[in-house]
Design a protein around this motif. Structure first.
Motif, PDB file in Angstrom:
ATOM      1  N   MET A  90     -21.184   4.103  -6.927  1.00  0.00           N
ATOM      2  CA  MET A  90     -20.192   4.494  -5.936  1.00  0.00           C
ATOM      3  C   MET A  90     -19.472   3.272  -5.376  1.00  0.00           C
ATOM      4  O   MET A  90     -18.265   3.313  -5.110  1.00  0.00           O
ATOM      5  CB  MET A  90     -20.845   5.298  -4.809  1.00  0.00           C
ATOM      6  CG  MET A  90     -21.375   6.656  -5.246  1.00  0.00           C
ATOM      7  SD  MET A  90     -20.108   7.701  -6.013  1.00  0.00           S
ATOM      8  CE  MET A  90     -19.088   8.065  -4.599  1.00  0.00           C
ATOM      9  N   GLY A  91     -20.223   2.174  -5.201  1.00  0.00           N
ATOM     10  CA  GLY A  91     -19.586   0.937  -4.757  1.00  0.00           C
ATOM     11  C   GLY A  91     -18.547   0.454  -5.757  1.00  0.00           C
ATOM     12  O   GLY A  91     -17.464  -0.002  -5.381  1.00  0.00           O
ATOM     13  N   ARG A  92     -18.875   0.598  -7.034  1.00  0.00           N
ATOM     14  CA  ARG A  92     -17.930   0.191  -8.076  1.00  0.00           C
ATOM     15  C   ARG A  92     -16.705   1.112  -8.088  1.00  0.00           C
ATOM     16  O   ARG A  92     -15.582   0.655  -8.300  1.00  0.00           O
ATOM     17  CB  ARG A  92     -18.629   0.227  -9.428  1.00  0.00           C
ATOM     18  CG  ARG A  92     -17.905  -0.499 -10.541  1.00  0.00           C
ATOM     19  CD  ARG A  92     -18.038  -2.017 -10.478  1.00  0.00           C
ATOM     20  NE  ARG A  92     -17.603  -2.625 -11.719  1.00  0.00           N
ATOM     21  CZ  ARG A  92     -17.967  -3.828 -12.149  1.00  0.00           C
ATOM     22  NH1 ARG A  92     -18.773  -4.576 -11.404  1.00  0.00           N
ATOM     23  NH2 ARG A  92     -17.525  -4.309 -13.292  1.00  0.00           N
ATOM     24  N   GLU A  93     -16.926   2.411  -7.852  1.00  0.00           N
ATOM     25  CA  GLU A  93     -15.797   3.339  -7.785  1.00  0.00           C
ATOM     26  C   GLU A  93     -14.887   3.003  -6.607  1.00  0.00           C
ATOM     27  O   GLU A  93     -13.664   3.116  -6.699  1.00  0.00           O
ATOM     28  CB  GLU A  93     -16.296   4.784  -7.667  1.00  0.00           C
ATOM     29  CG  GLU A  93     -16.934   5.330  -8.928  1.00  0.00           C
ATOM     30  CD  GLU A  93     -16.002   5.293 -10.124  1.00  0.00           C
ATOM     31  OE1 GLU A  93     -14.847   5.754 -10.006  1.00  0.00           O
ATOM     32  OE2 GLU A  93     -16.421   4.801 -11.184  1.00  0.00           O
ATOM     33  N   MET A  94     -15.471   2.582  -5.491  1.00  0.00           N
ATOM     34  CA  MET A  94     -14.647   2.179  -4.348  1.00  0.00           C
ATOM     35  C   MET A  94     -13.839   0.924  -4.678  1.00  0.00           C
ATOM     36  O   MET A  94     -12.705   0.758  -4.217  1.00  0.00           O
ATOM     37  CB  MET A  94     -15.534   1.926  -3.119  1.00  0.00           C
ATOM     38  CG  MET A  94     -16.216   3.181  -2.565  1.00  0.00           C
ATOM     39  SD  MET A  94     -15.035   4.505  -2.111  1.00  0.00           S
ATOM     40  CE  MET A  94     -15.213   5.629  -3.508  1.00  0.00           C
ATOM     41  N   ARG A  95     -14.421   0.055  -5.512  1.00  0.00           N
ATOM     42  CA  ARG A  95     -13.676  -1.142  -5.943  1.00  0.00           C
ATOM     43  C   ARG A  95     -12.498  -0.736  -6.819  1.00  0.00           C
ATOM     44  O   ARG A  95     -11.397  -1.305  -6.697  1.00  0.00           O
ATOM     45  CB  ARG A  95     -14.621  -2.084  -6.706  1.00  0.00           C
ATOM     46  CG  ARG A  95     -13.963  -3.413  -7.091  1.00  0.00           C
ATOM     47  CD  ARG A  95     -13.592  -4.194  -5.849  1.00  0.00           C
ATOM     48  NE  ARG A  95     -12.787  -5.380  -6.150  1.00  0.00           N
ATOM     49  CZ  ARG A  95     -11.478  -5.392  -6.344  1.00  0.00           C
ATOM     50  NH1 ARG A  95     -10.796  -4.263  -6.281  1.00  0.00           N
ATOM     51  NH2 ARG A  95     -10.836  -6.513  -6.581  1.00  0.00           N
ATOM     52  N   LYS A  96     -12.700   0.243  -7.688  1.00  0.00           N
ATOM     53  CA  LYS A  96     -11.595   0.754  -8.508  1.00  0.00           C
ATOM     54  C   LYS A  96     -10.524   1.373  -7.617  1.00  0.00           C
ATOM     55  O   LYS A  96      -9.326   1.205  -7.851  1.00  0.00           O
ATOM     56  CB  LYS A  96     -12.107   1.808  -9.495  1.00  0.00           C
ATOM     57  CG  LYS A  96     -12.996   1.280 -10.595  1.00  0.00           C
ATOM     58  CD  LYS A  96     -13.495   2.433 -11.461  1.00  0.00           C
ATOM     59  CE  LYS A  96     -14.640   2.006 -12.343  1.00  0.00           C
ATOM     60  NZ  LYS A  96     -15.237   3.123 -13.094  1.00  0.00           N
ATOM     61  N   LEU A  97     -10.977   2.092  -6.596  1.00  0.00           N
ATOM     62  CA  LEU A  97     -10.030   2.734  -5.684  1.00  0.00           C
ATOM     63  C   LEU A  97      -9.196   1.687  -4.952  1.00  0.00           C
ATOM     64  O   LEU A  97      -7.983   1.855  -4.771  1.00  0.00           O
ATOM     65  CB  LEU A  97     -10.799   3.604  -4.682  1.00  0.00           C
ATOM     66  CG  LEU A  97      -9.992   4.570  -3.822  1.00  0.00           C
ATOM     67  CD1 LEU A  97      -9.257   5.575  -4.700  1.00  0.00           C
ATOM     68  CD2 LEU A  97     -10.910   5.307  -2.842  1.00  0.00           C
ATOM     69  N   ALA A  98      -9.838   0.583  -4.549  1.00  0.00           N
ATOM     70  CA  ALA A  98      -9.125  -0.489  -3.863  1.00  0.00           C
ATOM     71  C   ALA A  98      -8.108  -1.155  -4.792  1.00  0.00           C
ATOM     72  O   ALA A  98      -7.070  -1.655  -4.340  1.00  0.00           O
ATOM     73  CB  ALA A  98     -10.117  -1.528  -3.350  1.00  0.00           C
ATOM     74  N   TYR A  99      -8.395  -1.168  -6.078  1.00  0.00           N
ATOM     75  CA  TYR A  99      -7.458  -1.714  -7.071  1.00  0.00           C
ATOM     76  C   TYR A  99      -6.312  -0.733  -7.318  1.00  0.00           C
ATOM     77  O   TYR A  99      -5.152  -1.127  -7.452  1.00  0.00           O
ATOM     78  CB  TYR A  99      -8.221  -1.977  -8.367  1.00  0.00           C
ATOM     79  CG  TYR A  99      -7.392  -2.502  -9.522  1.00  0.00           C
ATOM     80  CD1 TYR A  99      -7.124  -3.861  -9.635  1.00  0.00           C
ATOM     81  CD2 TYR A  99      -6.902  -1.646 -10.508  1.00  0.00           C
ATOM     82  CE1 TYR A  99      -6.372  -4.363 -10.704  1.00  0.00           C
ATOM     83  CE2 TYR A  99      -6.152  -2.127 -11.576  1.00  0.00           C
ATOM     84  CZ  TYR A  99      -5.896  -3.481 -11.670  1.00  0.00           C
ATOM     85  OH  TYR A  99      -5.150  -3.957 -12.725  1.00  0.00           O
ATOM     86  N   PHE A 100      -6.665   0.553  -7.356  1.00  0.00           N
ATOM     87  CA  PHE A 100      -5.700   1.594  -7.709  1.00  0.00           C
ATOM     88  C   PHE A 100      -4.711   1.902  -6.586  1.00  0.00           C
ATOM     89  O   PHE A 100      -3.498   1.998  -6.816  1.00  0.00           O
ATOM     90  CB  PHE A 100      -6.471   2.859  -8.096  1.00  0.00           C
ATOM     91  CG  PHE A 100      -5.631   4.103  -8.180  1.00  0.00           C
ATOM     92  CD1 PHE A 100      -4.863   4.366  -9.306  1.00  0.00           C
ATOM     93  CD2 PHE A 100      -5.607   5.016  -7.140  1.00  0.00           C
ATOM     94  CE1 PHE A 100      -4.083   5.503  -9.395  1.00  0.00           C
ATOM     95  CE2 PHE A 100      -4.842   6.164  -7.210  1.00  0.00           C
ATOM     96  CZ  PHE A 100      -4.079   6.407  -8.338  1.00  0.00           C
ATOM     97  N   LEU A 101      -5.215   2.061  -5.364  1.00  0.00           N
ATOM     98  CA  LEU A 101      -4.394   2.598  -4.282  1.00  0.00           C
ATOM     99  C   LEU A 101      -3.149   1.777  -3.957  1.00  0.00           C
ATOM    100  O   LEU A 101      -2.054   2.353  -3.842  1.00  0.00           O
ATOM    101  CB  LEU A 101      -5.244   2.793  -3.024  1.00  0.00           C
ATOM    102  CG  LEU A 101      -6.062   4.091  -2.977  1.00  0.00           C
ATOM    103  CD1 LEU A 101      -6.872   4.152  -1.686  1.00  0.00           C
ATOM    104  CD2 LEU A 101      -5.160   5.314  -3.093  1.00  0.00           C
ATOM    105  N   PRO A 102      -3.229   0.449  -3.770  1.00  0.00           N
ATOM    106  CA  PRO A 102      -1.994  -0.283  -3.445  1.00  0.00           C
ATOM    107  C   PRO A 102      -0.927  -0.137  -4.518  1.00  0.00           C
ATOM    108  O   PRO A 102       0.265  -0.019  -4.203  1.00  0.00           O
ATOM    109  CB  PRO A 102      -2.468  -1.745  -3.335  1.00  0.00           C
ATOM    110  CG  PRO A 102      -3.942  -1.667  -3.107  1.00  0.00           C
ATOM    111  CD  PRO A 102      -4.405  -0.436  -3.820  1.00  0.00           C
ATOM    112  N   ARG A 103      -1.331  -0.126  -5.767  1.00  0.00           N
ATOM    113  CA  ARG A 103      -0.369   0.012  -6.866  1.00  0.00           C
ATOM    114  C   ARG A 103       0.195   1.416  -6.920  1.00  0.00           C
ATOM    115  O   ARG A 103       1.395   1.615  -7.161  1.00  0.00           O
ATOM    116  CB  ARG A 103      -1.053  -0.378  -8.177  1.00  0.00           C
ATOM    117  CG  ARG A 103      -1.427  -1.852  -8.231  1.00  0.00           C
ATOM    118  CD  ARG A 103      -2.499  -2.163  -9.258  1.00  0.00           C
ATOM    119  NE  ARG A 103      -2.774  -3.599  -9.321  1.00  0.00           N
ATOM    120  CZ  ARG A 103      -3.573  -4.236  -8.468  1.00  0.00           C
ATOM    121  NH1 ARG A 103      -4.175  -3.553  -7.492  1.00  0.00           N
ATOM    122  NH2 ARG A 103      -3.772  -5.537  -8.569  1.00  0.00           N
ATOM    123  N   ALA A 104      -0.679   2.411  -6.693  1.00  0.00           N
ATOM    124  CA  ALA A 104      -0.214   3.800  -6.692  1.00  0.00           C
ATOM    125  C   ALA A 104       0.721   4.068  -5.519  1.00  0.00           C
ATOM    126  O   ALA A 104       1.729   4.771  -5.665  1.00  0.00           O
ATOM    127  CB  ALA A 104      -1.411   4.747  -6.637  1.00  0.00           C
TER     128      ALA A 104
END
Length: 254
Positions: free
Chosen positions: A134-148
């Motif tokens: 889940m921590g890794r998924e939150m890291r992906k989310l932090a990468y994804f959200l600003p770009r999205a």
């Protein structure tokens, strides 16, 4: 083990599908499949109700003398809404299924290598994976959200928003590679930044895998089955593209 050809994405995904349908791995697929099916039906029902309103929101306002362009632009903005719905579903489904996907990636790596350096299955082990995955998924989310968010803002700017759909598509292809290849990378204790750097080194192989995965996941119904297939295919990507380097790294941490 030799690396696969540059445009080997369809091969990885096809082999991944065959693996997840095999009796030895089917058990690790059924529960996340059931969860994602419920999520998929719920999101599609909601999207059908709201679809027209979303398209109207993103469509630029045109003067009367340019009204004929609406018939040209409407399909483009339909595609834009579909891509955004797809992104949302994929994001939520992968967050929910993250521990199962991490465990599935372990088992596929065992099959691919013929060596088992992972602990045997237990519900306690699966539960222990939850905080890490889940921590890794939150890291992906932090990468994804600003770009999205940047792409979403772009979608509201008249004229400029004509490039939004192609950019969403390119970003989506890249994110599919990031999303699924991260599971075996995380299992092998590769940091997030190192994983991104490795994917950039394998840019064309990554985009090849991300592209075929993106296309398969856009097919309603089929996307439910293709998610675990993508995890398995990404693990095969990892094993074959990393070769002995990954095996050596794994032995150093056990």
């Amino acid at each position: 083990m030799p690396a696969a050809p540059v445009l080997s994405g369809p091969q990885y995904l096809r082999e991944g599908l065959r693996l997840v349908l095999s009796p030895g791995l089917r058990l690790f697929v059924l529960l996340p499949l059931a969860i994602n099916l419920i999520l998929f039906v719920s999101m599609i029902s909601f999207a059908v109700q709201q679809f027209s309103g979303w398209v109207d929101t993103f469509m630029p306002s045109l003067p009367n003398w340019l009204s004929f362009l609406q018939y040209i632009l409407w399909p483009l903005f339909v595609v834009l809404v579909l891509l955004m719905v797809f992104f949302t579903f994929t994001l939520l489904a992968n967050i929910i299924a993250a521990p199962f996907n991490g465990f599935l990636a372990e088992k596929v790596e065992v099959v691919a290598r013929g060596e088992d350096h992972f602990p045997p299955f237990s519900w306690a082990e699966l539960a222990a994976m939850v905080p890490r995955t889940m921590g890794r998924e939150m890291r992906k989310l932090a990468y994804f959200l600003p770009r999205a968010i940047g792409l979403l803002i772009l979608s509201f700017i008249p004229v400029v928003n004509l490039v939004a759909a192609p950019l969403w598509l390119l970003f989506g292809v890249w994110m599919m590679a990031v999303q699924y290849i991260d599971y075996p990378a995380d299992n092998n204790k590769m940091s997030w930044q190192d994983m991104l750097a490795w994917l950039r080194e394998k840019r064309w192989q990554s985009l090849s895998f991300g592209g075929i995965t993106y296309a398969a996941l856009l097919v309603p119904g089929l996307n439910i089955l293709m998610m675990p297939a993508a995890v398995a295919g990404a693990t095969l990507f990892w094993v074959r593209e990393r070769g002995e380097q990954a095996l050596g790294s794994r032995k150093n941490i056990v």
